[in-house]
Scaffold this active site. Sequence first.
Site, mmCIF file in Angstrom:
data_model
loop_
_atom_site.group_PDB
_atom_site.id
_atom_site.type_symbol
_atom_site.label_atom_id
_atom_site.label_comp_id
_atom_site.label_asym_id
_atom_site.label_seq_id
_atom_site.Cartn_x
_atom_site.Cartn_y
_atom_site.Cartn_z
ATOM 1 N N LYS A 144 0.842 -1.213 0.000
ATOM 2 C CA LYS A 144 0.000 0.000 0.000
ATOM 3 C C LYS A 144 0.870 1.254 0.000
ATOM 4 O O LYS A 144 2.073 1.176 0.268
ATOM 5 C CB LYS A 144 -0.894 -0.021 1.239
ATOM 6 C CG LYS A 144 -0.115 -0.022 2.550
ATOM 7 C CD LYS A 144 -0.975 -0.425 3.737
ATOM 8 C CE LYS A 144 -0.169 -0.389 5.023
ATOM 9 N NZ LYS A 144 -0.907 -0.959 6.164
ATOM 10 N N ARG A 192 -10.083 -0.221 15.375
ATOM 11 C CA ARG A 192 -10.073 0.533 14.126
ATOM 12 C C ARG A 192 -11.176 -0.066 13.262
ATOM 13 O O ARG A 192 -12.339 0.254 13.457
ATOM 14 C CB ARG A 192 -8.680 0.462 13.483
ATOM 15 C CG ARG A 192 -8.478 1.416 12.332
ATOM 16 C CD ARG A 192 -7.028 1.501 11.879
ATOM 17 N NE ARG A 192 -6.520 0.258 11.283
ATOM 18 C CZ ARG A 192 -5.301 0.116 10.775
ATOM 19 N NH1 ARG A 192 -4.447 1.121 10.765
ATOM 20 N NH2 ARG A 192 -4.917 -1.031 10.239
ATOM 21 N N HIS A 235 -5.676 -7.425 13.305
ATOM 22 C CA HIS A 235 -4.481 -6.577 13.205
ATOM 23 C C HIS A 235 -4.053 -6.150 14.600
ATOM 24 O O HIS A 235 -4.906 -5.809 15.430
ATOM 25 C CB HIS A 235 -4.802 -5.357 12.329
ATOM 26 C CG HIS A 235 -3.609 -4.527 11.950
ATOM 27 N ND1 HIS A 235 -2.475 -5.081 11.379
ATOM 28 C CD2 HIS A 235 -3.364 -3.194 12.048
ATOM 29 C CE1 HIS A 235 -1.600 -4.095 11.136
ATOM 30 N NE2 HIS A 235 -2.114 -2.953 11.545
ATOM 31 N N ARG A 239 1.342 -10.878 7.174
ATOM 32 C CA ARG A 239 1.190 -9.710 6.289
ATOM 33 C C ARG A 239 2.310 -8.730 6.610
ATOM 34 O O ARG A 239 2.258 -8.058 7.640
ATOM 35 C CB ARG A 239 -0.156 -9.011 6.526
ATOM 36 C CG ARG A 239 -1.388 -9.879 6.340
ATOM 37 C CD ARG A 239 -2.655 -9.043 6.485
ATOM 38 N NE ARG A 239 -2.684 -8.244 7.690
ATOM 39 C CZ ARG A 239 -3.192 -8.649 8.847
ATOM 40 N NH1 ARG A 239 -3.739 -9.832 8.972
ATOM 41 N NH2 ARG A 239 -3.152 -7.848 9.898
ATOM 42 N N TYR A 277 16.512 30.808 3.194
ATOM 43 C CA TYR A 277 15.417 31.666 3.666
ATOM 44 C C TYR A 277 15.584 32.029 5.135
ATOM 45 O O TYR A 277 15.889 31.173 5.967
ATOM 46 C CB TYR A 277 14.078 30.958 3.496
ATOM 47 C CG TYR A 277 13.650 30.799 2.058
ATOM 48 C CD1 TYR A 277 13.448 31.917 1.253
ATOM 49 C CD2 TYR A 277 13.446 29.537 1.514
ATOM 50 C CE1 TYR A 277 13.047 31.767 -0.072
ATOM 51 C CE2 TYR A 277 13.047 29.381 0.205
ATOM 52 C CZ TYR A 277 12.846 30.502 -0.583
ATOM 53 O OH TYR A 277 12.452 30.360 -1.891
ATOM 54 N N CYS A 325 14.454 24.209 1.717
ATOM 55 C CA CYS A 325 13.587 24.855 0.720
ATOM 56 C C CYS A 325 12.706 23.789 0.057
ATOM 57 O O CYS A 325 12.840 22.597 0.323
ATOM 58 C CB CYS A 325 14.414 25.546 -0.347
ATOM 59 S SG CYS A 325 15.644 26.698 0.288
ATOM 60 N N MET A 326 11.825 24.224 -0.840
ATOM 61 C CA MET A 326 10.944 23.275 -1.517
ATOM 62 C C MET A 326 11.736 22.303 -2.388
ATOM 63 O O MET A 326 11.407 21.119 -2.466
ATOM 64 C CB MET A 326 9.926 24.030 -2.381
ATOM 65 C CG MET A 326 8.846 23.135 -2.954
ATOM 66 S SD MET A 326 7.698 24.015 -4.027
ATOM 67 C CE MET A 326 6.868 25.103 -2.869
ATOM 68 N N ASP A 327 12.785 22.807 -3.035
ATOM 69 C CA ASP A 327 13.480 22.006 -4.038
ATOM 70 C C ASP A 327 14.941 21.734 -3.722
ATOM 71 O O ASP A 327 15.607 21.039 -4.470
ATOM 72 C CB ASP A 327 13.410 22.730 -5.392
ATOM 73 C CG ASP A 327 11.996 23.166 -5.706
ATOM 74 O OD1 ASP A 327 11.120 22.298 -5.734
ATOM 75 O OD2 ASP A 327 11.775 24.387 -5.866
HETATM 76 C C1 LIG Z 1 -0.073 -1.874 6.820
HETATM 77 C C2 LIG Z 1 -0.627 -3.139 7.326
HETATM 78 C C3 LIG Z 1 0.200 -4.271 7.482
HETATM 79 C C4 LIG Z 1 1.694 -4.236 7.322
HETATM 80 O O1 LIG Z 1 2.301 -3.652 8.463
HETATM 81 P P1 LIG Z 1 3.892 -3.642 8.674
HETATM 82 O O2 LIG Z 1 4.039 -3.141 10.059
HETATM 83 O O3 LIG Z 1 4.435 -2.695 7.666
HETATM 84 O O4 LIG Z 1 4.366 -5.022 8.469
HETATM 85 C C5 LIG Z 1 -0.412 -5.459 7.840
HETATM 86 N N1 LIG Z 1 -1.745 -5.537 8.041
HETATM 87 C C6 LIG Z 1 -2.560 -4.465 7.923
HETATM 88 C C7 LIG Z 1 -4.010 -4.608 8.183
HETATM 89 C C8 LIG Z 1 -2.026 -3.237 7.579
HETATM 90 O O5 LIG Z 1 -2.829 -2.174 7.494
#
Ligand SMILES: *Cc1c(COP(=O)(O)O)cnc(C)c1O
Length: 371
Positions: free
Chosen positions: A38, A136, A165, A221, A265, A310-312
């Site tokens: 993601k 969540r 999670h 995950r 700046y 700065c920005m760049d």
């Molecule tokens: C982002 C996410 C992960 C991965 O988490 P890490 O700490 O980067 O391994 C796993 N499960 C869910 C639901 C997440 O949102």
Amino acid sequence: MNPTEGFSNWLEIDRGALAENVQRLSRLTGGPVMAVVKANGYGHGMIEVGRATLAAGAHSLGVARLDEALELRAAGVTGPVLVLGALPEGRWPEAVAADVDASVWTREQVEAAAAAARRAGRAARLHLKVDTGMSRLGAPAEEADGLAGAMAAADGVSFEGIFTHFARADEPDPTPTHAQTARFRDLLGRLVAAGARPRLAHAANSAAAVAHPDSRFDLVRAGVAVFGLNPSRHCKLPEGFHPALTWKARLASVRPYPAGTGVSYGHAYVTRREERIGVVPVGYGDGYRRTEGNHVLVRGRRVPVVGRVCMDQVMVQLDAVPEAAVGDEVVVIGSQGDEAITAEDVAAVWSTIPYEVVCAVSARVPRVYVG
Ligand SMILES: *Cc1c(COP(=O)(O)O)cnc(C)c1O
């Protein structure tokens, strides 16, 4: 010509490190790995990371949003992809058509998915998301039995998985993670008895995968570990994982200024003697935080960023590197010679976590894939 010679600043992403990290994690956990890609692959580039991790043997990909999953499909990525977040209402037909796995935790979501599936004449692939203590998304663990039963029985639904999670798996105290794991395990036990346990139960993020073997279930995950970054100060990856990302730039100018010269700046920095000031073309427009205390590497030495970001671009003080010259490669994150600045070092200066540092690298920074 080396293509990076034309860039002001760029990311180099080591595909070999991504592959090695996936395989190490799989060996460590003894099971399959869903690579979480993601937020543009935590800044590393979602499509390339998705391809590299699947090629390295990742079981599937995880994303937060349906649009990310569709982008993977449009790029020709055909492996399993799970949307971990909420699907916006009305987008079930797109998820079904793209053969994307989606997360659900209410009856309404299951019904909408099943209806879209029946209309399309193909299954909606669903994972039941359970809240065991993150507060969540997800159905409360104590109330998820009925929904699981409904999913197992629903016409048009392929009940692929069930997951939860962790809120605190990266902390030294294992108690909260043990409590969440126990709630999840209890639920799974009840579902087995009811004949409603799906094939895949998953819970562990990177931190839990590394630190909590009892949380690994049928797959883990992992995001941050795939990118070779430690989940936290308290939860480090074992030996052999490597960061996949190096952030580089090239010195755009090197000039001496007399004592008492204001730099950048606000003239927040004033030279104390004659000083050589370099200009590095990386700024907050690239995701480099406008804060004090930054350093970069030039010719293998750490040099301070001076004056405002700065920005760049940023200005650096080159006293430690008298031989520095225009065109020199600058390392913003990564190693050069014997020195290194890690995403964790930068996160400490910015008072944040390495996740935010790598996610913040903006879209205008070219990503170059090596290895
Ligand atoms: C982002 C996410 C992960 C991965 O988490 P890490 O700490 O980067 O391994 C796993 N499960 C869910 C639901 C997440 O949102």
